[in-house]
Design an enzyme around this catalytic site. Structure first.
Site, PDB file in Angstrom:
ATOM      1  N   CYS A 111       0.863  -1.276  -0.193  1.00 38.06           N
ATOM      2  CA  CYS A 111       0.028   0.116  -0.271  1.00 38.06           C
ATOM      3  C   CYS A 111       0.895   1.284   0.340  1.00 38.06           C
ATOM      4  CB  CYS A 111      -0.922   0.082   1.177  1.00 38.06           C
ATOM      5  SG  CYS A 111      -2.027  -1.547   1.149  1.00 38.06           S
ATOM      6  N   HIS A 252      -3.280   6.736   2.655  1.00 33.79           N
ATOM      7  CA  HIS A 252      -3.947   5.634   1.799  1.00 33.79           C
ATOM      8  C   HIS A 252      -5.049   5.290   2.365  1.00 33.79           C
ATOM      9  CE1 HIS A 252      -3.914   1.429   0.660  1.00 33.79           C
ATOM     10  NE2 HIS A 252      -3.882   0.867   1.994  1.00 33.79           N
ATOM     11  N   ASN A 282      -9.961  -0.413  -0.699  1.00 33.32           N
ATOM     12  CA  ASN A 282      -8.633  -0.550  -0.851  1.00 33.32           C
ATOM     13  C   ASN A 282      -7.978  -0.974  -2.066  1.00 33.32           C
ATOM     14  OD1 ASN A 282      -6.029  -0.299  -0.283  1.00 33.32           O
ATOM     15  ND2 ASN A 282      -6.129  -1.594   1.731  1.00 33.32           N
TER      16      ASN A 282
HETATM   17  N1  ACO Z   1     -18.502  -8.912   8.352  1.00 31.35           N
HETATM   18  C1  ACO Z   1     -18.898  -9.411   9.683  1.00 31.35           C
HETATM   19  N2  ACO Z   1     -18.020  -9.619  10.785  1.00 31.35           N
HETATM   20  C2  ACO Z   1     -16.605  -9.432  10.303  1.00 31.35           C
HETATM   21  C3  ACO Z   1     -16.099  -9.144   9.277  1.00 31.35           C
HETATM   22  C4  ACO Z   1     -17.243  -9.075   8.064  1.00 31.35           C
HETATM   23  N3  ACO Z   1     -16.897  -8.557   6.884  1.00 31.35           N
HETATM   24  N4  ACO Z   1     -14.933  -9.502   9.116  1.00 31.35           N
HETATM   25  C5  ACO Z   1     -14.656  -9.697  10.391  1.00 31.35           C
HETATM   26  N5  ACO Z   1     -15.634  -9.831  11.156  1.00 31.35           N
HETATM   27  C6  ACO Z   1     -15.691 -10.175  12.562  1.00 31.35           C
HETATM   28  C7  ACO Z   1     -14.645 -10.988  12.973  1.00 31.35           C
HETATM   29  O1  ACO Z   1     -14.777 -12.263  12.497  1.00 31.35           O
HETATM   30  C8  ACO Z   1     -14.651 -10.715  14.613  1.00 31.35           C
HETATM   31  O2  ACO Z   1     -15.455 -11.687  15.053  1.00 31.35           O
HETATM   32  P1  ACO Z   1     -15.236 -12.521  16.307  1.00 31.35           P
HETATM   33  O3  ACO Z   1     -15.341 -11.568  17.408  1.00 31.35           O
HETATM   34  O4  ACO Z   1     -16.565 -13.201  16.434  1.00 31.35           O
HETATM   35  O5  ACO Z   1     -14.120 -13.159  15.954  1.00 31.35           O
HETATM   36  C9  ACO Z   1     -15.314  -9.336  14.625  1.00 31.35           C
HETATM   37  O6  ACO Z   1     -15.817  -9.174  13.337  1.00 31.35           O
HETATM   38  C10 ACO Z   1     -14.215  -8.248  14.914  1.00 31.35           C
HETATM   39  O7  ACO Z   1     -12.978  -8.582  14.219  1.00 31.35           O
HETATM   40  P2  ACO Z   1     -11.798  -7.493  14.141  1.00 31.35           P
HETATM   41  O8  ACO Z   1     -10.707  -8.079  13.087  1.00 31.35           O
HETATM   42  O9  ACO Z   1     -11.401  -7.347  15.516  1.00 31.35           O
HETATM   43  O10 ACO Z   1     -12.541  -6.488  13.507  1.00 31.35           O
HETATM   44  P3  ACO Z   1     -11.723  -4.955  13.342  1.00 31.35           P
HETATM   45  O11 ACO Z   1     -12.865  -4.019  13.899  1.00 31.35           O
HETATM   46  O12 ACO Z   1     -10.460  -4.945  13.718  1.00 31.35           O
HETATM   47  O13 ACO Z   1     -12.001  -4.662  11.794  1.00 31.35           O
HETATM   48  C11 ACO Z   1     -10.458  -4.747   9.801  1.00 31.35           C
HETATM   49  C12 ACO Z   1     -11.324  -5.606  10.847  1.00 31.35           C
HETATM   50  C13 ACO Z   1     -11.407  -3.957   9.080  1.00 31.35           C
HETATM   51  C14 ACO Z   1      -9.843  -5.793   9.086  1.00 31.35           C
HETATM   52  C15 ACO Z   1      -9.658  -4.019  10.363  1.00 31.35           C
HETATM   53  O14 ACO Z   1      -8.890  -4.683  11.223  1.00 31.35           O
HETATM   54  C16 ACO Z   1      -8.711  -3.246   9.440  1.00 31.35           C
HETATM   55  O15 ACO Z   1      -8.975  -2.341   8.903  1.00 31.35           O
HETATM   56  N6  ACO Z   1      -7.317  -3.332   9.579  1.00 31.35           N
HETATM   57  C17 ACO Z   1      -6.263  -2.831   8.768  1.00 31.35           C
HETATM   58  C18 ACO Z   1      -6.367  -3.190   7.307  1.00 31.35           C
HETATM   59  C19 ACO Z   1      -5.125  -2.486   6.789  1.00 31.35           C
HETATM   60  O16 ACO Z   1      -4.842  -1.287   7.315  1.00 31.35           O
HETATM   61  N7  ACO Z   1      -4.379  -3.241   5.878  1.00 31.35           N
HETATM   62  C20 ACO Z   1      -3.006  -2.438   5.395  1.00 31.35           C
HETATM   63  C21 ACO Z   1      -3.177  -2.139   3.974  1.00 31.35           C
HETATM   64  S1  ACO Z   1      -3.383  -3.519   3.045  1.00 31.35           S
HETATM   65  C22 ACO Z   1      -1.958  -3.871   2.295  1.00 31.35           C
HETATM   66  O17 ACO Z   1      -1.009  -3.415   2.350  1.00 31.35           O
HETATM   67  C23 ACO Z   1      -2.009  -4.769   0.948  1.00 31.35           C
END
Ligand code: ACO
Length: 327
Positions: A111, A252, A282
């Site tokens: 990214c 980003h 993204n």
């Molecule tokens: N729909 C419903 N529930 C979901 C989904 C979904 N699409 N995705 C995850 N959940 C659930 C999980 O399974 C979890 O359930 P559980 O508690 O029963 O285990 C719950 O939601 C909470 O999951 P978290 O991972 O804690 O959710 P979070 O609020 O952290 O959001 C997310 C997840 C959106 C992925 C977030 O962590 C995020 O944005 N991370 C950073 C991503 C990023 O910056 N990537 C870098 C760039 S990418 C690159 O370089 C290629």
């Protein structure tokens, strides 16, 4: 004299997939995706490769500058979804465009790809190593997404942004400063396990879904909030910029919550922040150039505007660039 962006364009494939698309077969909801990420829809390319996303944007970018294909010196493609492991996608783009005098290469920084490539291109031009660089940030993320994993399928989209980097004709305008970082300790939280020399493709890697993205969302989230906010504030301080001096933050687009936290740390209101994650999700290396292109097309980006570009991605890779817009 600094290097600068002298033209910009973007391309998104036409097919729109709203959050409701995933509701049909994954345990997820429009509400969860919108609240947790800020994403409402994204584009996926039904056909073609990353180079096919780049070519229309590259043509538009050159046309806007009135530059002939023969005059393109260098092509850099920032991507984590190259058409092939080799040859470089830069070579494919050079051939598809028909730019006979260009050399070039691919750059892999996830990214942060566009930011790292922008600094590389600027330094190349400033050192006299190239008169211009056609700088492409593009990813066909749908090629490496696990559509059975709700925690990643909903986060990404496909797209391309292309900028032309040349010497500025005004010493005050252009790419002024940068701070870039990598930290391999973060590698374990976000990667594609198989397909490289460490783990070549096999029946087993395919069966284990190891050619798709592996992401530990929360660990990446925490590191991204800190990394992107810290480096953005650092580049402001280094250049004696107050929150009132900054016209635009171009972050980003991984998660609206990461973007808001960065803006808050910088003291910026959200109307100074470019956001297109709601419509395109993204798009990895394409998020920053596509925002710049869309805002410039809309007439919102003005000559002389002070801009901070900021990114965080797999690697970990992160950084910020300070530039004064010259178009
Ligand atoms: N729909 C419903 N529930 C979901 C989904 C979904 N699409 N995705 C995850 N959940 C659930 C999980 O399974 C979890 O359930 P559980 O508690 O029963 O285990 C719950 O939601 C909470 O999951 P978290 O991972 O804690 O959710 P979070 O609020 O952290 O959001 C997310 C997840 C959106 C992925 C977030 O962590 C995020 O944005 N991370 C950073 C991503 C990023 O910056 N990537 C870098 C760039 S990418 C690159 O370089 C290629």
């Amino acid at each position: 004299m600094p290097a600068t962006i002298t033209s910009i364009a973007h391309y998104f494939p036409p097919d729109v997939y709203t959050n409701h698309y995933f509701e049909q077969y994954l345990e997820t909801s429009d509400e969860w995706i919108t609240e947790r990420t800020g994403i409402k829809e994204r584009r996926f390319a039904k056909n073609g490769a990353t180079s096919d996303l780049i070519v229309p944007a590259a043509r538009e970018c050159l046309q806007r500058r009135g530059m002939k294909l023969e005059d393109v010196d260098c092509i850099i493609v920032a991507t984590v979804t190259p058409d092939h492991m080799f040859p470089a996608t830069a070579c494919v783009v050079q051939q598809k465009l028909g730019a006979p005098n260009a050399w070039g290469f691919d750059l892999s920084a996830a990214c942060s790809g566009f930011l790292f490539a922008l600094v590389t291109a600027a330094k190349l031009v400033e050192a006299g190593g190239a008169r211009n660089v056609l700088l492409c940030g593009a990813d066909k993320m749908s090629a490496i997404l696990d559509f059975q994993d709700r925690a990643q399928a909903v986060l990404f989209g496909d797209g391309a942004g292309v900028a032309l980097v040349e010497m500025s004709d005004d010493p005050e305008l252009g790419i002024i400063d940068h701070i870039l970082h990598i930290d391999g300790e973060g590698g374990k939280y976000l990667y594609q396990a198989a397909g490289g020399s460490a783990k070549p493709a096999s029946y087993e890697t395919v069966a284990n879904r190891e050619h798709f993205i592996h992401q530990e969302g929360q660990a990446v989230f925490k590191a991204a909030v800190k990394g992107m906010a810290d480096v953005s504030v650092e580049i402001m301080e280094k250049n004696n910029l107050t929150k009132d001096d900054v016209d635009w933050l171009v972050p980003h687009q991984a998660n609206l919550r990461i973007i808001s936290a960065t803006a808050q740390r910088m003291g910026l209101p959200m109307d100074k922040v470019m956001v297109n994650i709601d419509k395109y999700a993204n798009t990895t290396a394409a998020t920053i150039p596509s925002c710049l292109s869309q805002w410039w097309e809309a007439g919102k980006l003005k000559k002389g505007d002070k801009i901070i570009l900021a990114s965080f991605g797999a690697g970990f890779t992160w950084g910020a660039v300070y530039m004064k817009w010259s178009l």
